[in-house]
Design an enzyme around this catalytic site. Sequence first.
Site, PDB file in Angstrom:
ATOM      1  N   SER B 190       2.094  -4.596  13.316  1.00 29.93           N
ATOM      2  CA  SER B 190       0.935  -5.092  14.055  1.00 29.93           C
ATOM      3  C   SER B 190      -0.198  -4.075  14.169  1.00 29.93           C
ATOM      4  CB  SER B 190       1.363  -5.547  15.444  1.00 29.93           C
ATOM      5  OG  SER B 190       2.021  -4.498  16.121  1.00 29.93           O
ATOM      6  N   HIS B 218       3.780 -11.416  13.478  1.00 31.86           N
ATOM      7  CA  HIS B 218       2.451 -11.337  12.844  1.00 31.86           C
ATOM      8  C   HIS B 218       2.471 -11.874  11.421  1.00 31.86           C
ATOM      9  CE1 HIS B 218       0.332  -9.155  16.041  1.00 31.86           C
ATOM     10  NE2 HIS B 218       1.518  -8.635  16.296  1.00 31.86           N
ATOM     11  N   LYS B 249       1.006 -16.499  18.843  1.00 30.37           N
ATOM     12  CA  LYS B 249      -0.043 -15.940  17.976  1.00 30.37           C
ATOM     13  C   LYS B 249      -0.552 -17.043  17.028  1.00 30.37           C
ATOM     14  CE  LYS B 249       2.157 -11.407  18.420  1.00 30.37           C
ATOM     15  NZ  LYS B 249       1.449 -10.921  19.606  1.00 30.37           N
TER      16      LYS B 249
HETATM   17  C1  LIG Z   1       5.756  -7.609  16.555  1.00 30.51           C
HETATM   18  C2  LIG Z   1       5.773  -8.306  17.882  1.00 30.51           C
HETATM   19  N1  LIG Z   1       6.938  -8.759  18.370  1.00 30.51           N
HETATM   20  C3  LIG Z   1       7.004  -9.396  19.558  1.00 30.51           C
HETATM   21  C4  LIG Z   1       5.875  -9.612  20.317  1.00 30.51           C
HETATM   22  C5  LIG Z   1       6.000 -10.306  21.637  1.00 30.51           C
HETATM   23  O1  LIG Z   1       5.709 -11.652  21.508  1.00 30.51           O
HETATM   24  P1  LIG Z   1       5.510 -12.564  22.794  1.00 30.51           P
HETATM   25  O2  LIG Z   1       4.073 -12.481  23.160  1.00 30.51           O
HETATM   26  O3  LIG Z   1       5.937 -13.919  22.377  1.00 30.51           O
HETATM   27  O4  LIG Z   1       6.390 -12.020  23.874  1.00 30.51           O
HETATM   28  C6  LIG Z   1       4.642  -9.176  19.851  1.00 30.51           C
HETATM   29  C7  LIG Z   1       3.424  -9.441  20.647  1.00 30.51           C
HETATM   30  O5  LIG Z   1       2.715  -8.610  21.103  1.00 30.51           O
HETATM   31  C8  LIG Z   1       4.588  -8.493  18.609  1.00 30.51           C
HETATM   32  O6  LIG Z   1       3.423  -8.017  18.143  1.00 30.51           O
END
Ligand SMILES: Cc1ncc(COP(=O)(O)O)c(C=O)c1O
Lengths: 81, 415
Positions: B190, B218, B249
């Site tokens: 990310s 992502h 997202k």
């Molecule tokens: C790689 C990754 N995993 C997990 C998450 C967490 O997702 P959620 O917003 O559904 O808790 C994010 C979000 O920031 C993320 O970028």
Amino acid sequence: MENLKEVILQYVINEYLEDDSVEVTFETPLLTKGIVDSFSMVSLKRFLESKYEIQIPDDRATPEAFDSVSKIAELVDEFID
Amino acid sequence: MAYSKNVREAYQGTLATIKDAGLFKQERFIHSVQDAEIEVEFPAGAAPKRVINMCANNYLGLSSHPDVIKAAHEGLDSRGYGLSSVRFICGTQDIHRELEEKVSEFLGTEDTILFPSCMDANAGVFEAILTAEDVMISDRLVHASIIDGMRLAPAIHDTFKHSNMLHLEQKLQLHSDKRIKVVITDGVFSMDGDTAKLDEMVALCEKYDAMLFVDESHSSGFIGKTGRGTHEYCGVLGKIDIITTTFGKALGGASGGCVSGRKELVEMCRQKARPYLFSNTIAPVVVSGVLSVLDTLSKSTERRDKLEANTAFWRKGLTEAGFVLKDGNTPIVPVMLFNAKLAQDFSRDLFDEGIYAIGFFFPVVPNGQARIRTQISAAHDIHHLEKALTAFRKVGEKHGILGKTKQEIIEKYGA
Ligand SMILES: Cc1ncc(COP(=O)(O)O)c(C=O)c1O
């Protein structure tokens, strides 16, 4: 003992440094300086155990005992004997 | 009441330290729906200003799409607002199971279990499936939620250097005596926008009898020819043992996440994962919205194709303007500035030009690697991106960094 220190230092450099900009010596504090995190200590312990065919008990593998190449070498030396 | 003066002052001191270090996060109020253009109140109290949004995870532009909103309304009308229950008591409607099946179909997996968020999925999955006889071997740049999840698991933990397959192989050899080995990575990272080498990782996992875990937050919906994710992009559909992803997202942007993969692992989560067992079920409006998103994406690749074209346009434009970018071909495009203060100033100047993009610096990214992270969306039209490029060029000119190398920028501003 010097040889042991060299082996450990080389391992630390290969394992933990992403580039050559950081200099590590036998006395550099590894954990307090953030070079090794407590998570990654696991691989160092396992490496030493398999290389020297020893067992380091978990209660001796403390962050303090792993905080420099010299200290690690002392610990390992104790178990080799 | 035991919130004494001393306790209050201790917290005030800690907060002041965060402020002094320049790490205090301030939220900005948005007065519109999420879209290519948004209305932002900044600084607090100022009249909302209409700006082009370059920092949402709204990759497919579905967060306020009329079809999704319509589907959510229908879900609200037919299944109600909430269920006031965890899944295993009385919180599972037909549409929850339907969504789990649709997700499995979309990702090409055996089964799926929904979680309140992907943070919860990552926090719960490792503890549910691993024991003290096992090992987790993770890329050093995995997302914070995975790190928290690994901390909760009884298995030992080791890491490999970012995307370094040689190092990963050494770790697989080192831990070959462990009962279960799991290799853990993000599909798309990310902060850097680069992509995991899943084809090579699958091969290594097969060679050393390890499971492969990929966080596709992502990537789900747009990476790969039909948007299934990094596994499609790398040609290893059906070979990932555990996928986690978010609905917060590209897939509508509301909330919710899941664990998808081998059916026994999914069942273990249903029996044991604490954020699943002890937190409320996903609201029917959200479930209905995500169902319609998956339906749309399964029928047409139009949105991810537009995103791909937008991304190519944006990367080319920034490169030609003379910015230093991180390599990659995903819609996450980091513009490297290296210096934290420069990143903050740059972001503020962009805002004055009508462009909303945020500076990232230590500790979110490593020291000396400050950047503006831009994120492209299918909601953007070329005129948005052209306007944003003009603003980036103007601000880049002002700070004298266009055409400069990494070394030259660091010489000028420090790292
Ligand atoms: C790689 C990754 N995993 C997990 C998450 C967490 O997702 P959620 O917003 O559904 O808790 C994010 C979000 O920031 C993320 O970028």
